[in-house]
Design a protein around this motif. Structure first.
Motif, PDB file in Angstrom:
ATOM      1  N   UNK A  68      -0.018  50.225  21.736  1.00 37.37           N
ATOM      2  CA  UNK A  68       0.386  49.467  22.917  1.00 37.37           C
ATOM      3  C   UNK A  68       0.342  47.965  22.674  1.00 37.37           C
ATOM      4  N   UNK A  69      -0.403  47.554  21.643  1.00 33.55           N
ATOM      5  CA  UNK A  69      -0.635  46.137  21.397  1.00 33.55           C
ATOM      6  C   UNK A  69       0.326  45.544  20.361  1.00 33.55           C
ATOM      7  N   UNK A  70       0.622  46.322  19.335  1.00 33.49           N
ATOM      8  CA  UNK A  70       1.435  45.859  18.220  1.00 33.49           C
ATOM      9  C   UNK A  70       2.460  46.937  17.856  1.00 33.49           C
ATOM     10  N   UNK A  71       3.504  46.571  17.129  1.00 31.14           N
ATOM     11  CA  UNK A  71       4.519  47.567  16.754  1.00 31.14           C
ATOM     12  C   UNK A  71       4.051  48.467  15.603  1.00 31.14           C
ATOM     13  N   UNK A 107       7.925  38.451   0.689  1.00 28.31           N
ATOM     14  CA  UNK A 107       8.537  38.700   1.985  1.00 28.31           C
ATOM     15  C   UNK A 107       7.499  38.538   3.094  1.00 28.31           C
ATOM     16  N   UNK A 108       7.932  38.164   4.290  1.00 26.51           N
ATOM     17  CA  UNK A 108       6.980  38.035   5.411  1.00 26.51           C
ATOM     18  C   UNK A 108       6.332  39.380   5.733  1.00 26.51           C
ATOM     19  N   UNK A 109       5.088  39.326   6.182  1.00 23.50           N
ATOM     20  CA  UNK A 109       4.406  40.537   6.645  1.00 23.50           C
ATOM     21  C   UNK A 109       5.001  40.958   7.985  1.00 23.50           C
ATOM     22  N   UNK A 110       5.347  42.219   8.084  1.00 22.85           N
ATOM     23  CA  UNK A 110       5.909  42.701   9.340  1.00 22.85           C
ATOM     24  C   UNK A 110       4.818  42.746  10.409  1.00 22.85           C
ATOM     25  N   UNK A 111       5.166  42.479  11.664  1.00 25.18           N
ATOM     26  CA  UNK A 111       4.166  42.530  12.735  1.00 25.18           C
ATOM     27  C   UNK A 111       3.429  43.862  12.746  1.00 25.18           C
ATOM     28  N   UNK A 112       2.100  43.767  12.902  1.00 26.97           N
ATOM     29  CA  UNK A 112       1.246  44.943  12.870  1.00 26.97           C
ATOM     30  C   UNK A 112       0.605  45.199  11.530  1.00 26.97           C
ATOM     31  N   UNK A 164      -6.942  40.299   9.749  1.00 26.30           N
ATOM     32  CA  UNK A 164      -5.933  39.718  10.631  1.00 26.30           C
ATOM     33  C   UNK A 164      -4.648  40.542  10.558  1.00 26.30           C
ATOM     34  N   UNK A 165      -4.111  40.875  11.731  1.00 27.84           N
ATOM     35  CA  UNK A 165      -2.858  41.605  11.816  1.00 27.84           C
ATOM     36  C   UNK A 165      -1.754  40.620  12.183  1.00 27.84           C
ATOM     37  N   UNK A 166      -0.643  40.733  11.500  1.00 27.86           N
ATOM     38  CA  UNK A 166       0.462  39.817  11.723  1.00 27.86           C
ATOM     39  C   UNK A 166       1.137  40.088  13.067  1.00 27.86           C
ATOM     40  N   UNK A 167       1.593  39.019  13.705  1.00 34.23           N
ATOM     41  CA  UNK A 167       2.318  39.148  14.972  1.00 34.23           C
ATOM     42  C   UNK A 167       3.364  38.049  15.049  1.00 34.23           C
ATOM     43  N   UNK A 168       4.450  38.324  15.773  1.00 38.34           N
ATOM     44  CA  UNK A 168       5.474  37.301  15.977  1.00 38.34           C
ATOM     45  C   UNK A 168       5.063  36.296  17.040  1.00 38.34           C
ATOM     46  N   UNK A 169       4.153  36.712  17.938  1.00 39.04           N
ATOM     47  CA  UNK A 169       3.779  35.843  19.058  1.00 39.04           C
ATOM     48  C   UNK A 169       2.358  36.168  19.499  1.00 39.04           C
ATOM     49  N   UNK A 215       5.929  52.953   7.102  1.00 36.45           N
ATOM     50  CA  UNK A 215       5.140  52.683   5.893  1.00 36.45           C
ATOM     51  C   UNK A 215       3.673  52.537   6.266  1.00 36.45           C
ATOM     52  N   UNK A 216       2.805  53.228   5.547  1.00 37.26           N
ATOM     53  CA  UNK A 216       1.373  53.144   5.813  1.00 37.26           C
ATOM     54  C   UNK A 216       0.856  51.751   5.467  1.00 37.26           C
ATOM     55  N   UNK A 217       0.166  51.120   6.420  1.00 36.74           N
ATOM     56  CA  UNK A 217      -0.371  49.775   6.198  1.00 36.74           C
ATOM     57  C   UNK A 217      -1.880  49.711   6.387  1.00 36.74           C
TER      58      UNK A 217
END
Length: 265
Positions: free
Chosen positions: A163-166, A3-8, A80-85, A188-190
């Motif tokens: 403030x930067x990521x979800x 599954x895709x990594x959720x943003x953040x 690296x933290x995942x982001x949509x944009x 969920x703890x990431x």
């Protein structure tokens, strides 16, 4: 990881070192990875794999124009933290007091990336997935299992990342983990965060990867035989048994044999 990594969520790690081949050899021998120096047109970037799945990148330290840095920067892992944009996230980074280290760029059709620093100076990457989502294996021997921020002001860091990521932050509920903070995505703890007061003097704010291993003591001994340095010898803690090591070029990382979860199936 299907599954895709959720943003953040931490989705990828890579290491920048003076001697790329030596680093590939060290981590391949230590964790069972496979990897080789990549094509010159891609900067020689090596994607290391485990069981045929990508787990980490290793690259030679160089300036953006391809020249050799002088002085040579220290070897270090980047989370690296995942982001949509990426571009929108960079605006949030700047608004929250962070700085851009490497401007946004497209990596072929694989995705779009940037490297930034939080207000305390901890460097991390941003990854907007294209055809490449990130690590294909996690939480297994030789793969990333946890990402941790060490910072002088956890409250300020919590405000910045939220403030930067979800992501949200919350005190860890693990017994014996007083003062430890968890980054959470959708409950969920990431990742985790700890105060600089718990590390030796002179250590700068940073993100550090933890690799899952079957035996911390065996990995520590093998790393030392290969020229690594032990920064914190194997010890038992609330989440399992761990050690902090530095590879022969100085790149710091942690290894952990996680404690079995109670009532796990």
């Amino acid at each position: 990881m299907n599954d895709p990594y959720r943003p953040g969520t931490p989705c990828w790690i890579d290491l920048m070192v003076p001697d790329q081949q030596a680093a590939i050899d060290f981590y391949s021998d230590l964790f069972g990875w496979e990897g080789e120096v990549g094509p010159a047109e891609h900067g020689g970037y090596a994607v290391c794999t485990l069981k045929g799945k990508p787990v980490a990148g290793i690259m030679k330290a160089m300036n953006q124009d391809g020249t050799v840095p002088d002085p040579m920067p220290p070897a270090e892992w980047t989370t690296y933290l995942s982001t949509d944009a990426v571009d929108a996230t960079l605006t949030s980074v700047s608004d929250a007091g962070g700085t851009v280290v490497v401007p946004p760029m497209d990596v072929m059709d694989l995705g779009r990336m940037a490297v930034v620093a939080d207000p305390a100076g901890a460097v991390f990457g941003l990854w907007q997935p294209g055809t490449f989502g990130g690590a294909g294996i996690a939480n297994e021997h030789g793969a990333l299992i946890w990402s941790e921020l060490t910072t002088p002001d956890p409250d300020a860091a919590s405000a910045f990342y939220s403030a930067t990521l979800p992501v949200t932050t919350t005190p860890s509920e693990m017994e014996g983990a007083d003062g430890y903070v968890e980054f959470q995505v959708d409950g969920r703890a990431v990742g985790g965060m700890m105060d600089m007061s718990k590390v030796p003097p002179g250590v700068s704010p940073h993100w550090q990867p933890y690799f899952a291993v079957d035996s911390v003591d065996d990995i520590q001994a093998a790393a030392v035989r290969a020229g690594a340095t032990v920064l914190a010898p194997a010890f038992d803690m609330v989440a399992g048994r761990m050690a902090v090591l530095a590879d022969p070029q100085g790149g710091a990382f942690s290894v952990i044999a996680p404690r079995p979860r109670e009532n796990a199936a």
